[in-house]
Structure formats: structure tokens, C-alpha cells
Scaffold this active site. Structure first.
Site, PDB file in Angstrom:
ATOM      1  N   GLY A   1       0.818  -1.214   0.000  1.00  0.00           N
ATOM      2  CA  GLY A   1       0.000   0.000   0.000  1.00  0.00           C
ATOM      3  C   GLY A   1       0.850   1.261   0.000  1.00  0.00           C
ATOM      4  O   GLY A   1       0.333   2.369  -0.050  1.00  0.00           O
TER       5      GLY A   1
ATOM      6  N   THR B   1       4.742   9.823  -3.133  1.00  0.00           N
ATOM      7  CA  THR B   1       4.521   8.652  -2.272  1.00  0.00           C
ATOM      8  C   THR B   1       5.309   8.800  -0.973  1.00  0.00           C
ATOM      9  O   THR B   1       4.886   8.297   0.069  1.00  0.00           O
ATOM     10  CB  THR B   1       4.907   7.347  -2.996  1.00  0.00           C
TER      11      THR B   1
ATOM     12  N   GLY C   1      15.362   4.639   4.463  1.00  0.00           N
ATOM     13  CA  GLY C   1      13.974   4.185   4.603  1.00  0.00           C
ATOM     14  C   GLY C   1      13.105   5.223   5.280  1.00  0.00           C
ATOM     15  O   GLY C   1      13.556   5.914   6.194  1.00  0.00           O
TER      16      GLY C   1
ATOM     17  N   GLU D   1       8.852   4.128   8.499  1.00  0.00           N
ATOM     18  CA  GLU D   1       8.576   4.186   9.930  1.00  0.00           C
ATOM     19  C   GLU D   1       8.993   5.493  10.593  1.00  0.00           C
ATOM     20  O   GLU D   1       8.576   5.787  11.710  1.00  0.00           O
ATOM     21  CB  GLU D   1       9.247   2.989  10.611  1.00  0.00           C
TER      22      GLU D   1
END
Lengths: 332, 698
Positions: free
Chosen positions: B460, B584, B652, B655
Site C-alpha cells: 500500500g 509517495t 527508509g 517508519e
């Protein structure tokens, strides 16, 4: 989910006839509560009589200035009705503070009155619950009671009524019109919902097979100056921790000529705060008077392990609501 | 940034390539794969929290027309490996938590399955259970893990003579709450098991299921092109998948479908452990930290050890001569905990960043200046240099955008009608993880496009789009010339994308594969030319401490009468290296921040101690922030070039958005009200109770 029969009723007479004498039959309108219960295993009717097309879905003027709301009127439509918004603003606000847009599009006026408690133990068929299974015990008593009742509860049940709409209707002395096998009858909304006592399985005074056909809102000038305040954990899509529906009418000397107050989230039924109302009538609209009124109503509160906060919250919410409603127009 | 770079695929603002398929319903999720004549599985769950099943009477259920099989532990369906108690489904009568699978009905329809399930009589013998985490639990133990306890310097000495902050924070049992429930569609045919699975890792499912059932990996084919969220809950295989495969084996040649109900997801889909965290900070008068200690207590299942390194970020966030962390676990009769949304950093940084705020208040130092003052030049514990560390830039830039300057730090000073207003700040960090070993295949097709295949996942987050951009960049071609294939074990092996390492690890793999392709086939390949390759090792990985950073800012309003908290404004400024796709990326960051808001104000799984039961088993009882809870929310990032992290320079971001955001809100609530709620979530009752107590004292 147990297999069940399904019938679509053409009119309320046919619906009532279909349920008469069948203990295992139930009416289905919006289905937003009953269908959940069937999936959860709380309700397993043998026959569903679909009244969604049989019920009146109109809002009509009553002679004398009130409104007759068909039991089939969807919550979204009732909230959007200009007459409701102008003459009974607390009702429109209560409706809009409940559930979600999708649910309000489906849920009916009659069904909203009859929705059942969201007590998590009631909704979990693997736990004891006197409301679901009389005599099995109340899991909530020693359990998680943050959402539970502080007024009018019994040792058999401490559940609260979840409706917002009914709280506003109670403040306005709505009349619930019911059709049963014996014909039509009218019930003051204050007499529709009941306290649990030792029969917690009964939420209302309706007999099996009785069908709500309409709700009458009386002509009520005070209702035009009303509001609904819902206190909850999220900004939307959450049941009330505490809610207040209130309407005020001030005399020229700023004393209360009349006042209507009902609480949600405090009891097994929407709670009309008659003690608070009595305390206020004739008194000047001051912060001290609001506090005294809240105290008068909540002095009898019996909190459980997790919900003592509801006393302060209900008191503060009432004071804030009255403050808002009695503030001079210019200051609002 | 020059136009030449802006128009390159990496970094371009590209809308989701799978967007039209999703909004038109054409994207196929696990349960929806069109299969002929499926059967349905309905699990039977324990109602005791601990004990054993002593009798099962399924006769009536088995007589019900449409029931194909009733599975129980008598006889136990055969498994090859039962070493993982969570996956040893129906292997014994033992019950380890309430809501454990103790049987299942396989039926012609879901409704028949549910009906039959209600007809199965299961007799349980309950033994005494315990589901309540507490510091003084008699069974608390030190888990056998290298990093359980760390001590750098003499922390106790640094806390003397005066520990400036000594506070205990708690975070509740939380639940990932993915929109799509855990779902498996399983089909045995001949010697092959085919699974359509809602998972964060097709290859992870293949490996685990092959082990549990004693199959060769190639015998297990797993497909998951679209997944409706996982947030860690689908990172590892849980009991539901094992049950679906067992059920499929009971009706060979027929596909079986198992989608957990929302209630079942709460016990079977894993959760985040509750935590109790004591943080002590010792500082000099100018705010220089002398010592940090962070002691954590969490729960785990009585039959399996799971540990999050909750104090991990405390070891690297701020400079201090001494830093000590400990972790202890209480084994309880609870469902199996697992990963959830920044498993360690989200709860750990909530505590640390609130403690730093408390220190700022105590020392009368601006909360941003205090953080900047203690920014370490190198990793304080390992001494390694940072590959890049721009927390200070995030704090400064965020302060400017948010309008922090001139903030009066005194609490409970700002009133707007019924609202008490306040602002708060907190730092964020997340390690740059890289999971090695992934492979990718690049093939030049006759239509002039490059088919790029890797067993990566889109849960997602936008991988279909962002990974295609990486592939185009790596191959030096426009985005339109890449045909990406992901989400299937038929594609080259890929690791589970945990720890926000998805794009970073897959992207590095694609860069490696693209280079290998060009090396072999040049810039003008012939149709059919193909290469399968992985990423070379990154020599910088051991030389540098690699982390992403960020700064969260929150404005809150607290209703003075009711204690209701609203968050009109949130801003996060992040240092995340190179951004693959700003659209995104922003979506992921504000999604993480929304989860942080949700963690701060809403989310709590409540367990009934007497029943050992979860009482918040639906999304009406387990609150997750809804649209109306989110006001003006924005995420931005600084220009950061990190030449060491990987070939792309990316860090990344999945999170990072949640880490620290709950602390920023908690700190803002303190600023608004003068009340420090250290136990999440900050619900109106807690503020009201504290207010009543405050006014009673006054």
C-alpha cells in the site's frame, strides 16, 4: 450465523401481522445494528421481516407546529431537514455527531431508538452478560467500565444506551408512535427506554412485535435555542463518553424561564435531567447556578472502577453547554 | 536542482501507476482471486486464556449439510516442524491465550462454516492466567539477546549528584489495524501448494510454510500483488496461514479461503507489546547530558520469547558520557506479540523525547536548543562516524516553518475561548537497514521495454510506482520503458521489507542487476537478453552509523471543560537522503505522523484481567485516528546527500514518520495544560482526572 427466513413487508400492518406470535422473528430496517449482531452471534432471529419499504420515510408538519418523523426516515435525511435544523437544532447536531456518513445514510429513526448497547461484554457472546443471557452474570461489573453507567444502573447491568438522537428527542419530549397487534399506541419517549433493574435483557417497554411507525416532535419554542454537545475520544466516529442536549429560554431578567436538559452516555437509557432543570427554573443564568444544577443531577451518581471521570465530565459539559446557550447573542 | 536531474525517473513526482486499478476495483487482493468452487474456513477459538481442551463434540456440526471437514487436535493435522508454538496449530490440547485456534470448520460457504462453528461444543479446562504487565511480576526475566542490556560509561555516576529527570512512561498494548484482514487462499494440487496471501513477504511465507509442512521451497507458490496494509502484522506468518493450508490439505484439489474477521485479527494477527519505560537523565546546568538510562519492561507470550529493542534509539540519539539501557520481559498468557509500525523506536522514542522535554522544562532551556546542544558528532556508543546526521538541520528548518521562535515555554498560558493551546517538538530517528541477499532479473523485451522482476512487495506504500522509478534510473531509461513485476515467488528471491528497508534493499538490488545487465549486454541489447543478479556488498555499511532523522512539531488544543485534545497542526521535517518519489514519500511520512497522533491520543487494546480477554475487538472500540482528527498536516525534507548508504543515497521512510510524533503531541499537551500525561493514550478522562486533582490541591 444461523439460517433464517426473510420476508419483505409491504406495509406496517403486514409487518406486525408477520411478527405476531413468532417469538423468533425480528424487524429489519437499516440493519446497521441487527446485522452486526447476527454476525457476532448475539442475535439469531429465525425470521427477518424487512420493514425498510413499509415504514414511512417522510417528515411532515403536525397541526399546531410540531413535526411527525416517519420511522423509516434515514438519520442523514433527518439531520439535513431544514425544519429540524431551524426548530430543533440539538436534534440535527446529535444526529450528525453519531456514527459515520455511511451509517447515517442507512440507519433509520426507529432503528436508532432501538439500537442496543455497545458494552463490549454484551457484544462478545463468549463472556457472561445478563442482557444477552439473563442470569449468566455481568462481566462489566468487575471489568473494563470506562464507557459504562454512573446513573440508574443495577447489579445486573451497567450498560449505557448508545444513541445520540434519542438524547435530543428526550429533551424535546418526543412521542413515539407504535403499532402492535392490538392497534396503535403512543409512548412518551421518557417511557420508551428503561433502566435495567433485574430485567436487563429488556431495553425498552415495547412488547414483542410492536413496531415504531413515527416519532412526533411537539411544537416547542424553546427547542430553537438548543444544542448538543458530545464528548468523545475521537473527533468523529466514536460513542459518547458523555453528551448533553440542552435548550434554554431566558426571561427578560436573564433568569431561566424554561430549560430542557438530557444526558447521554450516563445510563441504560437517555437521561432526562429533571433535577437539574428544577434547580435552574427561575434562577439567574450564572456559572454558579449551572454548577448547582449539575450537582443536583449528578449527586446520585455511582461510578464504577473506570468511570468516575464521567461525573466531572458530565458536570463540565453541562456547564459549558449552558454557558454557550445563555451567552448574550452578541458574545456568541 | 537542474531540470536535467528533475526529469530523471528517480526523484520524479509520479502518481501511483496502480492507482486507476485500485480505485476501479481492478486490483485483485488475496480473497478476491477468482477460483473455481472455493471452500471456506471458519476458525474455532479458545475462550480460556490458559488451560487445555478436554473435549470436543463436533458431531452435530459434521452432520450439517455443506460441512466438508472439522479440524481439531484429535487427530492433530500433521506438521513437519512444530518448534514455533505460534505455528504449531492444533498440535496439542494446550491453550496459551484467549482467542487461540482450537479447531476449524471447512464448509461450502462462509455462512455454513459460521453456523457449524456455533454447533461445535468445545470443553476447556482453564488454569489460572495472568495478562497484566507489571514491573514486579515474579516471572520477569532478562531475555537472551546480545543487546538486552547495554552500558556505556558509568551511568549511575552521571546521574549523581542530581538526576534531573526520573520519569516512568507507559505505552499500551496496541494493534496494527490493517484495513485488509489477514487472508489466505490455499490450493493443493499434486505436490504443489498455491497461496494467495495478504502478506508483507511472499518469499517469507514460502520459507516458513515449507518448513512447517516439510515441503521443498519450490513446492510453495505465493502470490500477493496487492496488500491492504500490514504495518508489521503481516511481516511474519501467523497461525491463520497454517490453518488455511491444513484446511486445503483436507479438501485436496479445492481452493479454500480464510479471511480472519476483525475480532479474530485482534488475537491472531499479532500486536505491539505494552511497555513500561523508566527514563533517567542527568545533565549539567547548561543542559549538557551527563547520563541517560532507559529501562524497559514489556510482555511476551509465556511459550515464546519476542523482544523489541525499545531503547535502541536511546543509545545513539544524544551525546552523553554514559548511556545505559535494559530490557525485561514478563511472560504472560497473551496472544503472540510481533512487529508493529516502528516496533522498537515508536514506543522507545516516545519515552525518550518526552523525557528530553521534561529536562528542557526543568532547566528552562528551549526544547530545540537542548537537543542541538546534545547532538553527538559521532555515534556515542560505537564511536563510528555518521554516514550523515542532520537532526539539527531538521530542528532548525522545522522551527522556522512552524513558527517556533518566540515561543513562551511556560505551560497553561494560552487560551482561545474554551481551548487551551500549546505547541511541542520531538526528534525522530530510524536506522537505515539493508537486508542483503535479494535478487532481481532484467530482461529486454521485443516491445522495447525492460521487464524487471523481483519478489518485492507493495503493501500500500507505492512500491509499484517507486520501484519502477528506481529501475528506470538504474537502467538509464524513461519510466515508460520499465515493466515491473513484483509480489510473487515466481520472481527472484527477496527478503521481507521490514524495518523500512524495502526501497533501499530492493533498489540497491535493482541497481546491481541493471549494472550486471549493462555489463553483459551493453546499452543496445537484443530482445531476450536477460540477467539475474543482486547488489554487491556495501563496504561502508560497517564503517558508518547510518540513520534517518527528523523533527516533529505539533500544535494542540485541549478543551478546558472536557479534556478533549485536538491537533490542528502537525509538521515533520526529515533528513532521509534522496527521495525516490516526493508524492509517495510525503504520503508515507504523513501516514506515519497520523499513526503517531493515533498512538498519542487514541490507540489502546484493553485486556480484561479477569477474563484474559481483549475487550476492544473492533474498530469502534479500538480507536485509530480518523479524518476528523487530522488537521493541517505536512511533511517536508531537507536536501541531504548521503554517499554511503547505498547506490541511490536513500534512507527508509516507512517508519520515521511515526517515531517521535506521539512525543511531540504529548509535549504540546503539557505546554497547553501544564499536565504531563505519561501514560498513553492521552484521553480526556486522564486530563480531567489530573485537573480535578490539581484543583483539589490548589
Amino acid at each position: 450465523m444461523k439460517p433464517f427466513e426473510y420476508e419483505r413487508a409491504a406495509d406496517t400492518g403486514g409487518a406486525v401481522a408477520a411478527l405476531a406470535g413468532r417469538r423468533g422473528a425480528a424487524y429489519l430496517a437499516g440493519g446497521t445494528n441487527l446485522v452486526d449482531h447476527m454476525k457476532l452471534g448475539i442475535a439469531s432471529p429465525e425470521l427477518l421481516v424487512d420493514v425498510s419499504r413499509a415504514l414511512d420515510a417522510r417528515i411532515e408538519e403536525l397541526p399546531g407546529g410540531g413535526l411527525r418523523i416517519g420511522a423509516g426516515v434515514r438519520n442523514a435525511d433527518l439531520a439535513a431537514d431544514m425544519r429540524v435544523r431551524k426548530r430543533y437544532p440539538a436534534l440535527a447536531r446529535a444526529l450528525l455527531s453519531g456514527a459515520s456518513g455511511q451509517l447515517r445514510n442507512l440507519a433509520t429513526t426507529g432503528g436508532n431508538l432501538l439500537q442496543r448497547t455497545r458494552c463490549p461484554y454484551f457484544q462478545d457472546p463468549t463472556t457472561p452478560c445478563n442482557k444477552r443471557e439473563p442470569g449468566s452474570g455481568c462481566s462489566a461489573l468487575d471489568g473494563h467500565t470506562r464507557q459504562h453507567a454512573i446513573l440508574g444502573a443495577s447489579q445486573h447491568c451497567v450498560a449505557t444506551h448508545p444513541s445520540d438522537m434519542a438524547v435530543a428527542m428526550l429533551a424535546f419530549d418526543a412521542v413515539v408512535r407504535v403499532r402492535g397487534a392490538g392497534g396503535l399506541r403512543e409512548i412518551a419517549i421518557a417511557d420508551l427506554h428503561r433502566l435495567p433493574g433485574d430485567v436487563p435483557q429488556r431495553d425498552t417497554t415495547l412488547e414483542h412485535g410492536e413496531l415504531i411507525t413515527d416519532v412526533d416532535l411537539p411544537s416547542l419554542e424553546i427547542a430553537a435555542r438548543s444544542t448538543y454537545r458530545k464528548v468523545r475520544d475521537r473527533a468523529s466516529y466514536a460513542f459518547a463518553l458523555v453528551s448533553v442536549a440542552a435548550a434554554v429560554e431566558l426571561a427578560s431578567d436573564d433568569t431561566f424561564a424554561d430549560v430542557r436538559i438530557a444526558f447521554g452516555g450516563l445510563a441504560h437509557k437517555p437521561w432526562r435531567a429533571t433535577l437539574a432543570e428544577d434547580e435552574l427554573r427561575g434562577r439567574p443564568a450564572t456559572e454558579a447556578a449551572f454548577r448547582a444544577a449539575a450537582h443536583a443531577e449528578l449527586a446520585a451518581a455511582q461510578p464504577l472502577r473506570d468511570n468516575a471521570f464521567k461525573i466531572a465530565m458530565a458536570s463540565n459539559a453541562l456547564v459549558a453547554t449552558l454557558r454557550e446557550l445563555t451567552m448574550p447573542r452578541a458574545a456568541r | 536542482m537542474s531540470d536535467a536531474i528533475a526529469t530523471r525517473p528517480l526523484g520524479a513526482d509520479v502518481g501511483r501507476l496502480d492507482g486507476p486499478r485500485k480505485v476501479t476495483g481492478a486490483a485483485i487482493y488475496a480473497y478476491e482471486h477468482p477460483l473455481t468452487d472455493p471452500a471456506y474456513v471458519f476458525p474455532l477459538l479458545s475462550t480460556a486464556a490458559r488451560g487445555r481442551v478436554v473435549g470436543i463434540d463436533a458431531a452435530e456440526a459434521q452432520r450439517l449439510p455443506g460441512v466438508l471437514a472439522v479440524l481439531t487436535h484429535e487427530p492433530a493435522p500433521k506438521l513437519a516442524d512444530t518448534s514455533n508454538p505460534e505455528l504449531a496449530v492444533l498440535q496439542s490440547p494446550a491453550i496459551h491465550f484467549r482467542g487461540q485456534i482450537v479447531g476449524a470448520v471447512v464448509a461450502e460457504s462462509l455462512e455454513i462454516g459460521a453456523h457449524a462453528a456455533a454447533l461445535v461444543c468445545i470443553e476447556e479446562q482453564a488454569s489460572e492466567h495472568d495478562v497484566v504487565l507489571r514491573v514486579d511480576h515474579p516471572d520477569v526475566f532478562k531475555p537472551d539477546d546480545d543487546e538486552t542490556d547495554t552500558a556505556h560509561g558509568d551511568a549511575e555516576a552521571g546521574l549523581c549528584p542530581a538526576a534531573t529527570v526520573d520519569a516512568t512512561y507507559t505505552t499500551p498494548h496496541q494493534h496494527q489495524g490493517a484495513m485488509e484482514p489477514h487472508t489466505s487462499v490455499a490450493l493443493w494440487s499434486d505436490d504443489t501448494l498455491r497461496l494467495y496471501e495478504s502478506t508483507q513477504s511472499v518469499h517469507g511465507v514460502r520459507e516458513t510454510i515449507a518448513e512447517v509442512f516439510g515441503l521443498r521451497a519450490e513446492q510453495v507458490e505465493v502470490t500477493a500483488p496487492f496488500v491492504g496494509g500490514g504495518f508489521g502484522s503481516k511481516g511474519e506468518v501467523h497461525a491463520n496461514t497454517v490453518l488455511a493450508v491444513m484446511a486445503a490439505r483436507a479438501v485436496p484439489g479445492r481452493p479454500v479461503k480464510l479471511a480472519l474477521t476483525r475480532r479474530q485479527v485482534f488475537t491472531l494477527g499479532s500486536h505491539r507489546t505494552p511497555t513500561i519505560q523508566r527514563v533517567r537523565l542527568g545533565a549539567d546546568a547548561s543542559g549538557g547530558l551527563l547520563a541517560i538510562t532507559h529501562d524497559v519492561w514489556a510482555h511476551t507470550s509465556r511459550v515464546q520469547v519476542y523482544i523489541d529493542q525499545i531503547a535502541a534509539a536511546t543509545r545513539m540519539m544524544y551525546a552523553a558520557p554514559s548511556i545505559a539501557t535494559t530490557h525485561r520481559l514478563a511472560p504472560l498468557d497473551v496472544p503472540f506479540p510481533s512487529w508493529m509500525r516502528a516496533p522498537s523506536e515508536a514506543p522507545g522514542m516516545y519515552a525518550l523525547e518526552c523525557a528530553i522535554d521534561e529536562l528542557a522544562v526543568a532547566l528552562r532551556i528551549d526544547a530545540i536548543e537542548l537537543r542541538i546542544h546534545n547532538d553527538p558528532p559521532a555515534d556515542p556508543v560505537s564511536g563510528k562516524p555518521w554516514s550523515s546526521r542532520n537532526l539539527v538541520a531538521c530542528l532548525r528548518q522545522g522551527a522556522e516553518r512552524f513558527g517556533w521562535a518566540g515561543r513562551d515555554p511556560a505551560p497553561r498560558r494560552r487560551r482561545d475561548g474554551r481551548w487551551l493551546a500549546g505547541t511541542g517538538v520531538a526528534g525522530s530517528t530510524y536506522p537505515v537497514f539493508h537486508t542483503p541477499g535479494s535478487q532481481a532479473r532484467v530482461e529486454f523485451r521485443a516491445d522495447g521495454r525492460y521487464e524487471v522482476s523481483i519478489g518485492a512487495m507493495d503493501v500500500g506504500t507505492g512500491t509499484w510506482t517507486s520501484l519502477a522509478q528506481v529501475a528506470a534510473e538504474a537502467l538509464g531509461v524513461p519510466l515508460e520503458r520499465v515493466a515491473l513485476q513484483i509480489g510473487d515467488t515466481a520472481l527472484p528471491y527477496s527478503h521481507v521489507p521490514g524495518g523500512s528497508a524495502g526501497i533501499t534493499s530492493w533498489g540497491a538490488t535493482l541497481f546491481g542487476a541493471a549494472r550486471a545487465f549493462r555489463d553483459r549486454h551493453g546499452d543496445d541489447p537484443a530482445p531476450g537478453d536477460a540477467v539475474t543478479a543482486g547488489a554487491p556488498d556495501n563496504p561502508a555499511e560497517d564503517a558508518y552509523a547510518m540513520h534517518a532523522f527528523g523533527a516533529h512539531f505539533a500544535e494542540v488544543r485541549v478543551d478546558a471543560d472536557t479534556g478533549e485534545v485536538r491537533v490542528p497542526r502537525m509538521l515533520g521535517v526529515f533528513a532521509i537522503g534522496r527521495v525516490v518519489n516526493p508524492r509517495t514519500a510525503r504520503s508515507q511520512l504523513i501516514g506515519g505522523m497520523t499513526f503517531g497522533l493515533s498512538m498519542a491520543l487514541h490507540e489502546e487494546v484493553v485486556m480484561d484481567a479477569a477474563l484474559g480477554a481483549i475487550v476492544t475487538t473492533d474498530l469502534a472500540g479500538y480507536h485509530i485516528a480518523a479524518n476528523a482528527d487530522v488537521g493541517d498536516i505536512d511533511a517536508a525534507w531537507i536536501d541531504e546527500i548521503d554517499p554511503h548508504v547505498n547506490a541511490m543515497g536513500t534512507k527508509g521512510i516507512g517508519e520515521l514518520g511515526i517515531v517521535g510524533s506521539a512525543a511531540a503531541i504529548a509535549n504540546a499537551v503539557f505546554h497547553a495544560t501544564g499536565i504531563r500525561v505519561r501514560d498513553l493514550p492521552i484521553t480526556p478522562d486522564k486530563l480531567l482526572r489530573a485537573r480535578v486533582e490539581l484543583s483539589a490541591r490548589a
